[in-house]
Scaffold this motif. Structure first.
Motif, PDB file in Angstrom:
ATOM      1  N   ARG A   1      14.621   1.459   2.080  1.00 51.13           N
ATOM      2  CA  ARG A   1      13.169   1.240   2.915  1.00 51.13           C
ATOM      3  C   ARG A   1      12.455   2.817   2.384  1.00 51.13           C
ATOM      4  O   ARG A   1      13.013   3.878   2.322  1.00 51.13           O
ATOM      5  N   SER A   2      11.065   2.634   2.441  1.00 55.97           N
ATOM      6  CA  SER A   2      10.546   3.449   2.438  1.00 55.97           C
ATOM      7  C   SER A   2      10.159   4.340   3.669  1.00 55.97           C
ATOM      8  O   SER A   2      10.789   3.894   4.785  1.00 55.97           O
ATOM      9  N   PRO A   3       9.720   5.696   3.572  1.00 53.93           N
ATOM     10  CA  PRO A   3       9.524   6.302   4.999  1.00 53.93           C
ATOM     11  C   PRO A   3       8.938   5.373   6.172  1.00 53.93           C
ATOM     12  O   PRO A   3       9.264   5.550   7.178  1.00 53.93           O
ATOM     13  N   THR A   4       7.918   4.706   5.850  1.00 53.51           N
ATOM     14  CA  THR A   4       7.041   4.091   6.778  1.00 53.51           C
ATOM     15  C   THR A   4       7.991   2.972   7.509  1.00 53.51           C
ATOM     16  O   THR A   4       7.854   3.104   8.689  1.00 53.51           O
ATOM     17  N   ILE A   5       8.770   2.274   6.921  1.00 53.53           N
ATOM     18  CA  ILE A   5       9.235   1.184   7.229  1.00 53.53           C
ATOM     19  C   ILE A   5      10.859   1.514   7.936  1.00 53.53           C
ATOM     20  O   ILE A   5      11.514   0.989   8.778  1.00 53.53           O
TER      21      ILE A   5
ATOM     22  N   LEU B   1       4.460  -8.411  -5.992  1.00 58.99           N
ATOM     23  CA  LEU B   1       4.404  -6.977  -5.428  1.00 58.99           C
ATOM     24  C   LEU B   1       4.748  -7.089  -3.921  1.00 58.99           C
ATOM     25  O   LEU B   1       4.203  -7.876  -3.299  1.00 58.99           O
ATOM     26  N   GLN B   2       5.485  -6.108  -3.484  1.00 58.38           N
ATOM     27  CA  GLN B   2       6.007  -5.920  -2.209  1.00 58.38           C
ATOM     28  C   GLN B   2       4.819  -5.237  -1.654  1.00 58.38           C
ATOM     29  O   GLN B   2       3.771  -4.898  -2.186  1.00 58.38           O
ATOM     30  N   SER B   3       4.711  -4.982  -0.111  1.00 58.63           N
ATOM     31  CA  SER B   3       3.772  -4.541   0.477  1.00 58.63           C
ATOM     32  C   SER B   3       3.453  -3.031  -0.046  1.00 58.63           C
ATOM     33  O   SER B   3       4.232  -2.398  -0.552  1.00 58.63           O
ATOM     34  N   GLU B   4       2.404  -2.349   0.145  1.00 61.52           N
ATOM     35  CA  GLU B   4       1.647  -1.335  -0.205  1.00 61.52           C
ATOM     36  C   GLU B   4       2.613  -0.207  -0.010  1.00 61.52           C
ATOM     37  O   GLU B   4       2.880   0.859  -0.541  1.00 61.52           O
ATOM     38  N   THR B   5       3.274  -0.396   1.368  1.00 65.74           N
ATOM     39  CA  THR B   5       4.167   0.782   2.011  1.00 65.74           C
ATOM     40  C   THR B   5       5.620   0.929   1.293  1.00 65.74           C
ATOM     41  O   THR B   5       5.796   1.902   1.171  1.00 65.74           O
TER      42      THR B   5
ATOM     43  N   LYS C   1       8.648   4.758  -7.251  1.00 67.50           N
ATOM     44  CA  LYS C   1       9.558   3.407  -7.124  1.00 67.50           C
ATOM     45  C   LYS C   1       8.331   2.201  -7.133  1.00 67.50           C
ATOM     46  O   LYS C   1       7.224   2.485  -6.406  1.00 67.50           O
ATOM     47  N   VAL C   2       8.444   1.375  -7.877  1.00 73.88           N
ATOM     48  CA  VAL C   2       7.662   0.106  -7.955  1.00 73.88           C
ATOM     49  C   VAL C   2       8.470  -1.263  -7.517  1.00 73.88           C
ATOM     50  O   VAL C   2       9.585  -1.486  -8.134  1.00 73.88           O
ATOM     51  N   SER C   3       8.072  -1.908  -6.548  1.00 70.88           N
ATOM     52  CA  SER C   3       8.911  -2.783  -5.992  1.00 70.88           C
ATOM     53  C   SER C   3       8.428  -4.129  -5.990  1.00 70.88           C
ATOM     54  O   SER C   3       7.110  -4.375  -5.396  1.00 70.88           O
TER      55      SER C   3
END
Length: 423
Positions: free
Chosen positions: A54-58, A119-123, A129-131
């Motif tokens: 997970r990114s910090p946002t999620i 592409l996954q969401s911008e968050t 990392k490119v997801s």
């Protein structure tokens, strides 16, 4: 990590989704069992690390939904970001290290040539990392072609496929395993390398964790095929890696037992724990009390004279309690309020847990305990920063009397004048 005087006794490094957190367990029972175990026995001399895709946002979103403890260290975005403490202070040296042979613009330009990649969401797009989402049936072919393509541009990247749907492109130096090795190196340089490290995972992006030299490892019982296949091909028979028979956080507790890493029975699993369990430290006392408080309001203990006397015995008769609203009340009034609430949460969702417990001796036989007290009632989560002054009882030095309690709301987790909060 300020609680440590030296090397941590144990460092647990755990993935979140379907490892520490069981999204198929609506009551979060396994996670709550781990929470109580950690705060009672480990918080004061060990390290908790969350290693997540997970990114910090999620990641922050998950913390608002589940009874997650505050980790000492967070490794996020599949090992491309390392942060420290509750305020999540970033490790700039790690970010600088990852810049070698990495160019996000080229990665985005080249991946755009593959229509199979979504592409996954911008968050979820991070500096290193490119997801994407990628269908499982197309994964192998796309990954091979993409690797050759990026290599031609002089990039040294790592492509990770997990959960049969998610594809992440990272610098070669990144990943959960590399981030953990970097972290262990820093701790060793500071004389703080843990005595034991336990890594925990369920999916393909966790495989790297199990390759770090010297660690113990647990694949939870619900581990995905991709991780089990990696284990069969690379680590089968290793005495330091187990496939647990329990799901998620219960599997982590099982591994603590299997490898003899420390206490492995959660206070939540001790029947009548306030009577049958020896209190070891003031933080342990706090965990025991709030478990009793939850069970009292859920009518999961008897409304007996023994329970009444337990409550009256720990709340000092001349002590005081400062409610988060600012109202000051005598301790005996708080005790009467709690006693009158027996069973008021029976049959409804109501859970209590504590986080970030720390203890400081004020004087011989007297301690100040600080912690965050969390409460889930229905869909509402509330939290108070709490300070308790407690003294050892003269006639029973291993028992404590709560002399003063002071609570203040944690930002965004309570209303100043909300008098429905009890303690």
């Amino acid at each position: 990590m300020d609680q440590l005087d030296g090397s941590a006794n144990l460092m647990i490094v755990s993935d979140l989704d379907y490892t520490m957190v069981d999204h198929d367990d609506p009551e979060n029972l396994a996670l709550l069992r781990f929470d109580a175990l950690w705060e009672a026995y480990y918080r004061h001399n060990s390290l908790l690390v969350f290693s997540t895709g997970r990114s910090p946002t999620i990641y922050r979103e998950l913390r608002k939904q589940k009874p997650l403890l505050t980790p000492d260290i967070s490794i996020m975005s599949v090992g491309t970001e390392i942060t420290y403490g509750e305020s999540m202070v970033p490790d700039d040296s790690w970010e600088h290290y990852l810049n070698h042979k990495w160019n996000q613009d080229i990665v985005l330009e080249e991946t755009a040539k593959f229509p199979e990649l979504v592409l996954q969401s911008e968050t979820e797009q991070r500096p290193h990392k490119v997801s994407f989402y990628l269908d499982k049936t197309k994964a192998s072919k796309v990954m091979q072609a993409l690797s050759r393509c990026l290599e031609k541009h002089g990039l040294d990247v790592k492509i990770i496929y997990s959960n049969s749907i998610a594809l992440d492109i990272l610098p070669q130096a990144a990943g959960k395993g590399k981030a953990l090795e970097f972290l262990l190196g820093k701790l060793k340089a500071d004389g703080l390398r843990p005595l034991n490290t336990l890594v925990c995972g369920d999916s393909g992006n966790d495989a790297e964790l199990f390759t770090v030299p010297g660690v113990y490892g647990v694949m939870v019982s619900n581990a995905q095929e991709e991780l089990l296949q990696w284990y069969a091909e690379n680590a089968a028979g290793s005495p330091k890696i187990i496939h647990a028979t329990e799901r998620c956080a219960d599997g982590i507790i099982q591994a603590i037992d299997r490898f003899s890493l420390g206490p492995n029975v959660s206070p939540r699993d001790i029947r009548d724990s306030m009577f049958n369990g020896k209190v070891l430290r003031p933080c342990h006392e706090v965990v025991m009390f709030y478990l009793f408080y939850e069970k009292w309001r859920r009518a999961e203990v008897e409304n007996s004279e023994q329970c009444v006397q337990y409550l009256r015995s720990i709340m000092h008769s001349t002590g005081n309690f400062v409610h988060p609203s600012g109202v000051d009340q005598p301790m005996h009034q708080l005790t009467d309020t709690i006693l009158n609430l027996f069973g008021d949460k029976k049959g409804v969702e109501f859970r209590v847990w504590v986080d970030r417990t720390s203890t400081a001796m004020v004087s011989p036989g007297s301690w100040q305990v600080k912690f965050n007290k969390w409460e889930l009632s229905g869909n509402e989560i509330r939290c108070c920063s709490t300070k308790v002054l407690m003294n050892s009882k003269i006639d029973a030095p291993d028992q404590f009397s709560w002399v003063h309690i002071h609570q203040t709301w944690v930002d965004c987790y309570g209303e100043k004048d909300d008098m429905s909060w009890v303690i």
